[in-house]
Scaffold this motif. Structure first.
Motif, PDB file in Angstrom:
ATOM      1  N   GLU A 132     -12.845  -6.977  -2.960  1.00 43.79           N
ATOM      2  CA  GLU A 132     -11.632  -6.426  -2.360  1.00 43.79           C
ATOM      3  C   GLU A 132     -11.380  -7.078  -0.999  1.00 43.79           C
ATOM      4  OE1 GLU A 132     -13.541  -4.751  -4.248  1.00 43.79           O
ATOM      5  OE2 GLU A 132     -12.268  -3.582  -5.578  1.00 43.79           O
ATOM      6  N   ASP A 133     -12.451  -7.239  -0.215  1.00 43.39           N
ATOM      7  CA  ASP A 133     -12.297  -7.856   1.109  1.00 43.39           C
ATOM      8  C   ASP A 133     -11.717  -9.264   0.988  1.00 43.39           C
ATOM      9  OD1 ASP A 133     -13.266  -5.698   2.555  1.00 43.39           O
ATOM     10  OD2 ASP A 133     -15.345  -6.393   2.500  1.00 43.39           O
ATOM     11  N   SER A 142      -9.973 -10.466  -1.394  1.00 47.67           N
ATOM     12  CA  SER A 142      -8.594 -10.413  -1.903  1.00 47.67           C
ATOM     13  C   SER A 142      -7.616 -10.192  -0.750  1.00 47.67           C
ATOM     14  CB  SER A 142      -8.446  -9.286  -2.931  1.00 47.67           C
ATOM     15  OG  SER A 142      -9.393  -9.438  -3.969  1.00 47.67           O
ATOM     16  N   SER A 143      -8.021  -9.389   0.231  1.00 51.91           N
ATOM     17  CA  SER A 143      -7.172  -9.163   1.414  1.00 51.91           C
ATOM     18  C   SER A 143      -6.992 -10.452   2.201  1.00 51.91           C
ATOM     19  CB  SER A 143      -7.820  -8.141   2.349  1.00 51.91           C
ATOM     20  OG  SER A 143      -7.773  -6.853   1.793  1.00 51.91           O
ATOM     21  N   LEU A 149      -7.353 -13.499   1.186  1.00 52.72           N
ATOM     22  CA  LEU A 149      -6.627 -14.526   0.418  1.00 52.72           C
ATOM     23  C   LEU A 149      -5.118 -14.458   0.666  1.00 52.72           C
ATOM     24  CD1 LEU A 149      -6.863 -16.777  -1.776  1.00 52.72           C
ATOM     25  CD2 LEU A 149      -6.359 -14.985  -3.457  1.00 52.72           C
ATOM     26  N   PRO A 207     -13.743  -0.626  -0.448  1.00 51.96           N
ATOM     27  CA  PRO A 207     -12.397  -0.127  -0.186  1.00 51.96           C
ATOM     28  C   PRO A 207     -11.343  -1.237  -0.223  1.00 51.96           C
ATOM     29  CG  PRO A 207     -13.663  -0.247   1.843  1.00 51.96           C
ATOM     30  CD  PRO A 207     -14.624  -0.509   0.730  1.00 51.96           C
ATOM     31  N   GLU A 257      -6.849  -6.636  -6.423  1.00 49.94           N
ATOM     32  CA  GLU A 257      -7.806  -5.537  -6.237  1.00 49.94           C
ATOM     33  C   GLU A 257      -7.935  -4.713  -7.521  1.00 49.94           C
ATOM     34  OE1 GLU A 257      -5.436  -6.381  -4.132  1.00 49.94           O
ATOM     35  OE2 GLU A 257      -6.167  -6.371  -2.066  1.00 49.94           O
TER      36      GLU A 257
END
Lengths: 477, 215
Positions: free
Chosen positions: A256-257, A259-260, A262, B37, B166
């Motif tokens: 998730e990290d 993906s942010s 990117l 998260p 995500e």
């Protein structure tokens, strides 16, 4: 003003021994100046960022993600190592640039590697890996189109994501005609197809593929690659052995990290909402797989990085290598990447190079900026680049590294400044002398010992000095 | 001391931590990974399927849509004829199982090799935000088939389209557990702008990416 001259086409990296000399050469190189203007990566970024309605919040979040990993870096690296090993990846640690080359050569020898194909890796540029491999009899082929072009020319990259930004289509046409023995054609579409054809042979016959790593994912022990051409996928899929080389600072906690991060990386780099290929590599070929390498290795590199941790330079380790700072830098845009003299050009280079190779070996770089802060404004992970350059300038002064003329001049100024009466008198005399030198035009055409007037005139002082005006105002006149 | 211990030791010293990693530090890492998260994202005020189609086109993919999976072979033949691609393709096993008998298309269920011109694959998921195809490597889903041929056709059931990356990761954790050797996110044909900043479609990967939506 001097005449502008065309560059000779020889290796640009060799010319000039100091930043100032190299920058001077580049400022008078019409070809480089024109080539740089072909690319409009800053415009592409601006258009792409409009899509992120909450860009500032996203940048703050991305900086926070990078900071979180840096705060407990060793714990995240240890976790990455555990997860990678669990899935069959060999994890190596390189303290120095020499270690990188030694480790790659050991892997190559053990696996009887003869031909190495490379996807882009800036860390391998730091260690001059290609030269080390070639010196040991290995054939090395860069496969990113820009990297392939500069490899054939015997040059280093002049930009971290557009390595051949300093060249034009005719340079490439001449180069390919010479090396490929094909009819000369300067159409970029034809040249791209020609490179595809020649490099495809190498992809299918390479024994080892070497890539960088945009990120390491601690959660899964994976290497994360962001590419457009597809050479990153081919390099990590076709050969028997894959070696990824990246810095200790590139670890990110979760999928998730990353993906942010990117979302701002690709927009900042090329103005794309996403790059064509995002590849997550987690170990070698599995049972039943028909493709993928038999061996996967990751080399985690320190080579000066850990020295920045816990210091006022730590924020530089957030860097995700998008290149936006150089695309927006008025200095880089006029002199190009080779003038900076080491692997990373532009504002981030002006910060990293002195930190990695020594402040005394990069004396001009912290000054290779107007401190206009365009770089700081566009940085997707909010690295305060002008502040870091200012701190490096202070360190140079503290360590007595500035040239004696500058130190002497400042000491003289300080001496006068501490004596207001004398200072006022000296300023008055200097203003009068300047006014006389300006003559009827009010312009000074040549300042002694200063290149400033090479390109423009210096306006001569006119009227009263500031102190005279201030005194008059205070007296109510 | 090994290079590893030296590097990790320097990092710990720099951040003023003790010589060895503590249980509390490991627990904090475990917790972040367990919770993973989602960070700050842009507003996503759109429906997934129309967004996916729009973004595929933006990334220079072409998109066709059929009602049912049985309609895929005819759609492939139509695309072959329009793009003048001949009649042969290497395909994933799941694609070979479709009924190709009514078409003139010859499919071979094997991983793509250098000379193959067309590869047809399924997909693990589609990502609406960016018009992206997500592939997992595996014995029945070879990575080479979406990489080596000049033309790549992907069959995407609309039920497999998720909102953003995500969601794709969460669904992959739920369905597969651990990651395969390679996860490939593909957004349109390969490209480069390394010569004069001019965009060229078709660098080392496919020149054409054609998406056939099902449903």
């Amino acid at each position: 003003m001097q005449n502008l001259t065309e560059s000779t086409g020889q290796s640009a990296t060799a010319a000039g021994s100091t930043f100032k000399q190299r920058a001077h050469i580049k400022l008078h190189d019409v070809k480089v100046q024109r080539a740089m203007k072909n690319f409009n990566l800053a415009g592409a970024r601006a258009r792409a960022m409009v899509e992120l309605d909450n860009l500032e919040d996203i940048r703050t979040d991305a900086a926070g993600i990078r900071d979180r990993a840096l705060a407990d870096l060793d714990v995240w690296l240890e976790r990455f190592e555990t997860e990678a090993r669990r899935r069959g990846t060999h994890v190596h640690w390189a303290e120095t640039h020499a270690d990188i080359n030694r480790i790659v050569l050991e892997i190559a020898a053990k696996a009887s590697v003869r031909k190495v194909i490379k996807s882009k890796s800036m860390v391998s540029e730091e260690s001059h890996l290609n030269a080390a491999l070639e010196a040991n009899g290995l054939k090395v082929v860069e496969t990113d189109l820009g990297e392939y072009i500069i490899q054939l020319r015997g040059e280093t990259p002049s930009h971290i994501i557009a390595p051949a930004i300093h060249l034009n289509r005719d340079d490439v046409a001449d180069l390919f005609a010479e090396h490929h023995k094909t009819p000369r054609n300067n159409d970029p579409a034809v040249l791209t197809m020609e490179a595809r054809k020649f490099l495809r042979e190498h992809f299918l016959s390479g024994d080892m593929g070497i890539s960088g790593g945009n990120f390491l994912i601690a959660e899964t022990g994976s290497v994360y690659l962001v590419t457009n051409e597809g050479n990153g996928r081919l390099t990590t899929t076709m050969p028997r052995v894959h070696v990824a080389i990246t810095g200790i600072e590139k670890v990110v906690p979760t999928l998730e990290d990353v993906s942010s991060v990117l979302r701002v990386l690709t927009r900042s780099a090329t103005g794309q909402s996403i790059s064509n290929y995002v590849t997550i590599l987690t170990g070698p070929k599995r049972a039943g797989d028909t493709d993928g390498p038999d061996e996967m290795h990751v080399i985690i590199v320190d080579a000066g990085r850990s020295k920045l941790l816990g210091t006022d330079m730590q924020e530089a380790l957030r860097c995700i290598r998008c290149g936006a700072c150089m695309n927006h830098c008025p200095v880089y845009q006029n002199i190009g990447g080779h003038a900076y003299g080491w692997v990373y050009p532009g504002p981030i280079g002006s910060v990293l190079t002195p930190n990695y190779i020594g402040l005394e070996n990069a004396i001009d770089l912290p000054h290779a900026a107007t401190l206009c802060n365009q770089c700081g404004v566009v940085c997707p992970v909010k690295i305060p680049l002008p502040d870091l350059m200012r701190k490096l300038r202070e360190k140079q002064v503290d360590r007595g590294l500035r040239p004696w003329q500058e130190r002497f001049g400042l000491r003289m100024w300080a001496w006068f400044a501490a004596r207001p009466g004398l200072y006022g008198l000296a300023a008055k005399i200097a203003a009068r002398v300047g006014r006389m030198a300006g003559g009827s035009s009010g312009l000074i055409h040549k300042l002694p010992g200063n290149g400033w007037t090479e390109e423009r005139d210096f306006p001569a002082p006119s009227g009263k000095t500031f102190r005279e005006l201030y005194a008059a105002r205070k007296a109510g006149r | 001391m090994s290079a590893r211990d030296n590097i990790l030791g320097r990092i710990r010293a720099a951040r003023g931590a003790g010589p060895t990693v503590t249980a509390a530090e490991r627990a904090a890492v475990d917790e972040r990974i367990a919770k993973h998260p989602i960070g700050v994202r842009p507003a996503m005020p759109w429906e997934t399927v129309p967004r996916f189609i729009e973004q595929c086109v933006r990334m220079s993919s072409t998109v066709d849509r059929v009602a049912a999976v049985g309609d895929v072979p005819a759609a492939v033949e139509r695309y072959f004829d329009d793009a003048n691609l001949g009649k042969r393709a290497v395909v994933w096993p799941e694609i070979a199982q479709l009924d190709w008998s009514a078409t003139g298309v010859v499919v071979e269920a094997r991983p793509a090799a250098g000379p193959d011109l067309v590869g047809i694959t399924g997909v693990h998921l589609g990502v609406a935000e960016t018009g992206t195809l997500m592939f997992l490597s595996g014995a029945r889903t070879p990575a080479a088939t979406s990489l080596l041929p000049e033309t790549h056709i992907a069959v995407v059931p609309i039920g497999r389209i998720v909102r953003a990356m995500e969601e794709a990761w969460q669904q992959t954790r739920d369905e597969i557990g651990d990651l395969p050797r390679a996860v490939n996110f593909v957004s349109g044909p390969s490209r480069t702008a390394d010569i004069e900043g001019l965009l060229q479609i078709g660098a080392h990967g496919p020149f054409r990416v054609h998406v056939i939506l099902v449903g």
